[in-house]
Design an enzyme around this catalytic site. Sequence first.
Site, short mmCIF file in Angstrom:
data_model
loop_
_atom_site.label_atom_id
_atom_site.label_comp_id
_atom_site.label_asym_id
_atom_site.label_seq_id
_atom_site.Cartn_x
_atom_site.Cartn_y
_atom_site.Cartn_z
N TRP A 143 48.21 42.69 46.57
CA TRP A 143 48.04 42.99 45.27
C TRP A 143 49.64 42.25 44.61
O TRP A 143 49.77 42.05 43.16
CB TRP A 143 48.73 44.76 45.67
N TYR A 150 47.01 39.59 42.84
CA TYR A 150 45.60 39.89 43.45
C TYR A 150 45.38 40.71 43.28
O TYR A 150 45.01 42.24 44.06
CB TYR A 150 45.15 39.43 45.09
N CYS A 171 29.11 40.38 43.13
CA CYS A 171 27.92 40.09 44.17
C CYS A 171 26.80 40.43 43.73
O CYS A 171 25.99 39.54 44.79
CB CYS A 171 28.67 40.49 45.14
#
Length: 239
Positions: free
Chosen positions: A185, A189, A222
Amino acid sequence: MKSFDYAQLNDRFEKASSQDIVRWAVEELSPLCMSTSFGAESAVLLHLVTQIKPDIPVLFTNTGFHFKETLEHRDKLVARLNLNLRELKPEMPNAEFLAKNGKLYERDPDACCAVNKIAPFEKGLKDYEGWITGIRRGQAQTRQAAQFVEPYRSRMTKVNPLLLWNGKMFWDYAKQYDLPYHPLWEKGYLSIGCSPENCTRPVSAGEDARAGRWSGQNKVECGIHTFLKNEAQEPHASK
Ligand code: SF4
């Protein structure tokens, strides 16, 4: 599948607390599970839900491509929250998959996600009537249409109790309960998936949280969280 007036529930949940939405799911949906990626914001949902239902099965799809920091974060949270972890894995072990397919995640990330992420997850999800997730509208454009509760695959109900949370709310909650945060983090990210560079990169100021996922490719999800005609869609993995 139990039937609900989803429109009425979603109106009601606009003013409900996340805890009240989770309590509704615990009362109405059985068996009930939750999913996690052990990503940047996962600790909050895991804590919030297990305060209400401590033994809820926690589904985690271990693709074999995760950052080592994610697996360390998983271990910390499992120990801290005494999680009832149910780890789901692809049929083909990671080393064999790489030997056969090479870097499929670079050539065709949809195909790679279908085999390594969606197929094992959908298989694990079949045991449940209800599924709690941590998605929120502010993460990406693709998530703007998400609802607090919605039918999923015509056979179960998906529950999104953190739908309206923003980054500050996560931070405040994590601080209040002294929850561990993902070590990546701090490196920018904000949404953390698999480790190959084309699957997850840090984001810059002003980018949305999921801008670092499959960056530069025409892909933001995804395929597990789909938001258009969700109930009518078949799992990508079955293609
Ligand atoms: S995120 Fe990347 S490595 Fe992970 S399953 Fe999808 S394409 Fe493969």
